[in-house]
Design an enzyme around this catalytic site. Structure first.
Site, PDB file in Angstrom:
ATOM      1  N   GLY B  43      -0.076   6.577   1.672  1.00  0.00           N
ATOM      2  CA  GLY B  43      -0.603   6.193   2.987  1.00  0.00           C
ATOM      3  C   GLY B  43       0.353   6.581   4.080  1.00  0.00           C
ATOM      4  O   GLY B  43       1.414   7.160   3.815  1.00  0.00           O
ATOM      5  N   GLU B  59      -3.324  11.854   3.764  1.00  0.00           N
ATOM      6  CA  GLU B  59      -2.135  11.276   3.134  1.00  0.00           C
ATOM      7  C   GLU B  59      -2.179  11.441   1.607  1.00  0.00           C
ATOM      8  O   GLU B  59      -1.153  11.706   0.981  1.00  0.00           O
ATOM      9  CB  GLU B  59      -1.998   9.788   3.500  1.00  0.00           C
ATOM     10  N   ASP B  79      -2.680  -9.525   9.817  1.00  0.00           N
ATOM     11  CA  ASP B  79      -2.448 -10.904  10.233  1.00  0.00           C
ATOM     12  C   ASP B  79      -0.961 -11.251  10.225  1.00  0.00           C
ATOM     13  O   ASP B  79      -0.510 -12.045  11.034  1.00  0.00           O
ATOM     14  CB  ASP B  79      -3.268 -11.868   9.368  1.00  0.00           C
ATOM     15  N   GLU B 113       7.947  11.304  -5.456  1.00  0.00           N
ATOM     16  CA  GLU B 113       7.281  11.285  -6.755  1.00  0.00           C
ATOM     17  C   GLU B 113       5.902  10.691  -6.573  1.00  0.00           C
ATOM     18  O   GLU B 113       5.691   9.888  -5.651  1.00  0.00           O
ATOM     19  CB  GLU B 113       8.040  10.374  -7.739  1.00  0.00           C
TER      20      GLU B 113
END
Lengths: 230, 230
Positions: B43, B59, B79, B113
């Site tokens: 990500g 990504e 949150d 990796e």
């Protein structure tokens, strides 16, 4: 890295209420541009130091004067990079079910009006809020098949005809009343009271309450309800 | 207004793969601080001009060298205002189901990796990625009760024992094989081939294919599957 990112974060809420035997949603009229005078979902930009949930709860208080106990995250809208004409804005949307009669709406801050609209009679909405509302409705109708939801929309004590009427209003189609009654009772989540309520010209109907604690325990245990309506 | 907002937007993906009869998830090892050397979900930050979905797909290509056809939005984590030590970052998380054997992983950019990990044997994860992974697993296990998913995890042609084994691996408990077989066949979504596959010491098992088009048509019509496993 992230210094060159200029995306802004908003939250919006689809609040469903049940009024005059029909499903409604809460809208506010925008005070400022770019959609001045348009109806939209309550919502706005998140503050740096507040959670997303605190942000949407605050916007509902500010713009409509209501306090909602339970907001469920619906979806994050951010694939259309031009959904807001001012800047790249993504919106984390929430939905809630409330008893509309419990609230007195009061518009303030960015809203000049706050009002319940019947879901089949919505005005044209600002931004992509029609799409967000549509998704919330789809989610509500899907959920009702596997979770006995909607009790938040009714008074604390309700009759079976009232419950059937609510489910009919949500699904927008007739339900098989006998199967529905049998199925709902089989979950053992309704508590009978000793009280009755006169319904139209028929005989008085028994009042029930929803067993919230038992429901939460069942949900936590991973129980699936599987309610068929037809 | 929104000029004083400093929230950054990231996307993360939980990619489930099925390998050696066990459910796995794809992790990458971080090249840079603040979690240098830690395992995390693939990500990163969304670009101003790309959709959220394009961001997470990019990504996955960059960090793990894989192209995923279908990513489903899971939840937006925002949150906890301190979930990232560098800045206020919210993460829109996605999940995907892939056939792990089809991909050759190749780490690049922010990853040193990329590797499949068995879901019961995950390393300690960076950020709140353990929580995101946990939510994806919960969603997968819930979904499997009302949608015949998981076929993406198998080869195009598979035997019934393979399908049962997959569902057992996802649910992490034995399933009633006879009921399961009857239920799955009742959906009429499996296409029999004329081919057989030898399974261990037993007699050869028939190979099936999944009827993707029919499934999509059923889903679009609002059909509910209601699969019980016990």
């Amino acid at each position: 890295m992230f210094d060159d990112q200029h995306i802004k974060v908003a939250v919006d809420a689809v609040v469903f209420g049940y009024k005059d035997l029909k499903l409604h949603t809460l809208l506010i009229k925008q005070k400022y541009s770019p959609f001045q005078g348009w109806w939209s979902l309550p919502g706005g930009f998140v503050k740096d130091d507040e959670s997303l949930l605190a942000g949407v709860a605050r916007e509902l208080r500010e713009e409509a004067g209501i306090t909602v106990n339970y907001l469920e995250q619906l979806y994050t809208f951010g694939d259309d990079v031009k959904r807001d004409p001012r800047a790249r804005v993504i919106s984390i949307s929430y939905f809630a079910l409330v008893n509309a009669d419990q609230f007195t709406l009061k518009a303030d801050t960015d809203a000049i009006e706050a009002q319940w609209f019947e879901i089949n009679d919505l005005p044209e909405l600002a931004y992509d809020h029609a799409r967000i509302t549509e998704m919330a409705l789809t989610r509500l109708r899907a959920k009702i098949h596997y979770q006995p939801i909607g009790f938040n929309l009714l008074n604390k004590e309700f009759t079976f005809p009232e419950l059937e009427q609510l489910y009919t209003a949500i699904l927008q189609k007739p339900i098989d009343r006998r199967n529905f009654r049998k199925k709902i009772l089989s979950f053992d989540l309704l508590v009978e009271t000793n009280k009755f309520q006169k319904e139209g010209s028929g005989r008085p109907a028994k009042l029930y309450r929803f067993h919230t604690q038992k429901y939460q325990a069942l949900m936590a245990s991973g129980f699936y309800f599987e309610i068929k309506f037809a």
